[in-house]
Design a protein around this motif. Structure first.
Motif, mmCIF file in Angstrom:
data_model
loop_
_atom_site.group_PDB
_atom_site.id
_atom_site.type_symbol
_atom_site.label_atom_id
_atom_site.label_comp_id
_atom_site.label_asym_id
_atom_site.label_seq_id
_atom_site.Cartn_x
_atom_site.Cartn_y
_atom_site.Cartn_z
ATOM 1 N N GLN A 69 7.464 -19.248 18.870
ATOM 2 C CA GLN A 69 6.522 -18.664 17.931
ATOM 3 C C GLN A 69 5.145 -18.515 18.569
ATOM 4 N N GLY A 70 4.738 -19.532 19.320
ATOM 5 C CA GLY A 70 3.452 -19.465 20.011
ATOM 6 C C GLY A 70 3.413 -18.350 21.029
ATOM 7 N N THR A 71 4.502 -18.181 21.762
ATOM 8 C CA THR A 71 4.580 -17.110 22.753
ATOM 9 C C THR A 71 4.508 -15.744 22.080
ATOM 10 N N ARG B 235 14.254 -30.358 23.969
ATOM 11 C CA ARG B 235 14.455 -31.652 23.295
ATOM 12 C C ARG B 235 14.156 -32.810 24.231
ATOM 13 N N TRP B 236 14.586 -32.692 25.483
ATOM 14 C CA TRP B 236 14.361 -33.755 26.456
ATOM 15 C C TRP B 236 12.875 -34.044 26.631
ATOM 16 N N TYR B 237 12.066 -32.987 26.571
ATOM 17 C CA TYR B 237 10.636 -33.163 26.802
ATOM 18 C C TYR B 237 9.823 -33.247 25.506
ATOM 19 N N GLY B 238 10.548 -33.318 24.378
ATOM 20 C CA GLY B 238 9.869 -33.514 23.099
ATOM 21 C C GLY B 238 9.225 -32.282 22.512
ATOM 22 N N PHE B 239 9.712 -31.092 22.894
ATOM 23 C CA PHE B 239 9.161 -29.850 22.361
ATOM 24 C C PHE B 239 10.036 -29.286 21.248
ATOM 25 N N ASP B 240 9.428 -28.540 20.363
ATOM 26 C CA ASP B 240 10.167 -27.791 19.345
ATOM 27 C C ASP B 240 10.326 -26.371 19.875
ATOM 28 N N PRO B 241 11.524 -25.939 20.225
ATOM 29 C CA PRO B 241 11.698 -24.604 20.819
ATOM 30 C C PRO B 241 11.283 -23.469 19.889
ATOM 31 N N SER B 242 11.475 -23.651 18.586
ATOM 32 C CA SER B 242 11.064 -22.609 17.644
ATOM 33 C C SER B 242 9.547 -22.455 17.641
ATOM 34 N N GLU B 243 8.840 -23.582 17.648
ATOM 35 C CA GLU B 243 7.385 -23.539 17.675
ATOM 36 C C GLU B 243 6.897 -22.946 18.999
ATOM 37 N N ARG C 5 0.893 -15.147 21.096
ATOM 38 C CA ARG C 5 0.038 -14.864 22.247
ATOM 39 C C ARG C 5 0.293 -13.469 22.800
ATOM 40 N N PHE C 6 1.560 -13.059 22.819
ATOM 41 C CA PHE C 6 1.900 -11.734 23.327
ATOM 42 C C PHE C 6 1.221 -10.654 22.487
ATOM 43 N N VAL C 7 1.314 -10.799 21.172
ATOM 44 C CA VAL C 7 0.712 -9.802 20.281
ATOM 45 C C VAL C 7 -0.811 -9.809 20.415
ATOM 46 N N GLN C 8 -1.394 -10.999 20.577
ATOM 47 C CA GLN C 8 -2.852 -11.082 20.756
ATOM 48 C C GLN C 8 -3.285 -10.356 22.022
#
Length: 274
Positions: free
Chosen positions: A232-234, A221-229, A237-240
């Protein structure tokens, strides 16, 4: 032109009636589907959650055909839940539809009444006050933060609930003075979690792990990120990368040593970057 005017109400209602009839047939003791007949409102909970996530995923991909399909799957859950409830005399799909219609009218007095609003924030404020009155609360209770936060813990996925809770609390001023404060908190929680691992108290260990995750959400939150997103991206990428590893490998991945798997992983990572 309103979409409802393009696709006539008659055709929409006809399609909904077809769905209702199909679900009723699936639930019929006389020639229905054994799987559908075995379901209860409780057993269908995982499917409701899964279908909601699949709708969201289709929307993120901006795949309109997929959105149509996934919304259909989600609509099925609404009809199926209502069918099961109707069989036991609890409620009907008609009550579900009429209930949300009445609620929308009540909570939009600026559209269906003579109330005037300046902007969306005022609409939200009126919505919460009307909601409080409907549930028998003093409208002033809407301002009680704990009431809303408790709702988040009960209804939202844990990671998203943590973000919502931290956002609401931060608005009150219950917040670190600077970003170093949140990093110090993370180090503190990490240390406490490591210490808990030397004990046999699993409940305490899990509690400390939860504190770390909650602090990580605050860092996001402090850095303006959505932790769920971010997570989800990680996951994607892991599956890819795992898929590329399987393409590179001549045998099953289970036949390789850890060192060989790491080499395949790094190769897959570089190939995807390229």
């Amino acid at each position: 032109m309103n979409p409802i005017e393009t696709a006539t109400k008659e055709s929409i209602l006809s399609a909904l009636n077809d769905l209702i009839d199909v679900v009723a047939r699936l639930r019929s003791p006389d020639g229905g589907c054994p799987w559908d007949l075995a379901q209860t409102q409780q057993t269908l909970i995982p499917y409701i959650i899964e279908e909601a996530y699949e709708v969201a995923a289709a929307i993120r991909r901006d795949n309109q055909e997929e959105i149509v399909e996934e919304l259909g799957d989600y609509l099925l859950q609404v009809v199926l839940q209502s069918q099961i409830a109707a069989e036991s005399g609890d409620f009907t799909l008609e009550e579900v539809a009429q209930g949300i219609t009445d609620k929308l009218i009540r909570r939009h007095p600026h559209v269906f009444g003579d109330v005037e609003v300046k902007d969306a924030s005022e609409v939200r404020k009126n919505w919460e006050e009307i909601k409080a009155k409907e549930k028998g609360y003093d409208p002033k209770q809407v301002e009680k933060l704990s009431q809303n936060l408790k709702k988040y813990t009960e209804t939202l996925p844990p990671l998203y609930a943590s973000l919502k809770i931290s956002q609401k609390v931060a608005k009150l001023g219950f917040e670190w003075k600077d970003e170093q404060g949140v990093w110090d908190k993370f180090e503190e929680e990490l240390s406490e979690f490591k210490a808990s691992l030397s004990t046999n108290d699993v409940a305490h260990q899990q509690s400390e792990l939860g504190d770390i995750l909650f602090t990580l959400v605050n860092i996001a939150r402090w850095y303006g990120f959505d932790p769920s997103e971010a997570l989800q991206g990680t996951n994607e990428r892991f599956v890819q990368r795992l898929s590329v590893m399987e393409d590179l490998a001549e045998n099953s991945l289970s036949e390789y040593s850890l060192e060989e798997l790491e080499m395949l992983w790094q190769t897959a990572k570089q190939r995807l970057k390229g």
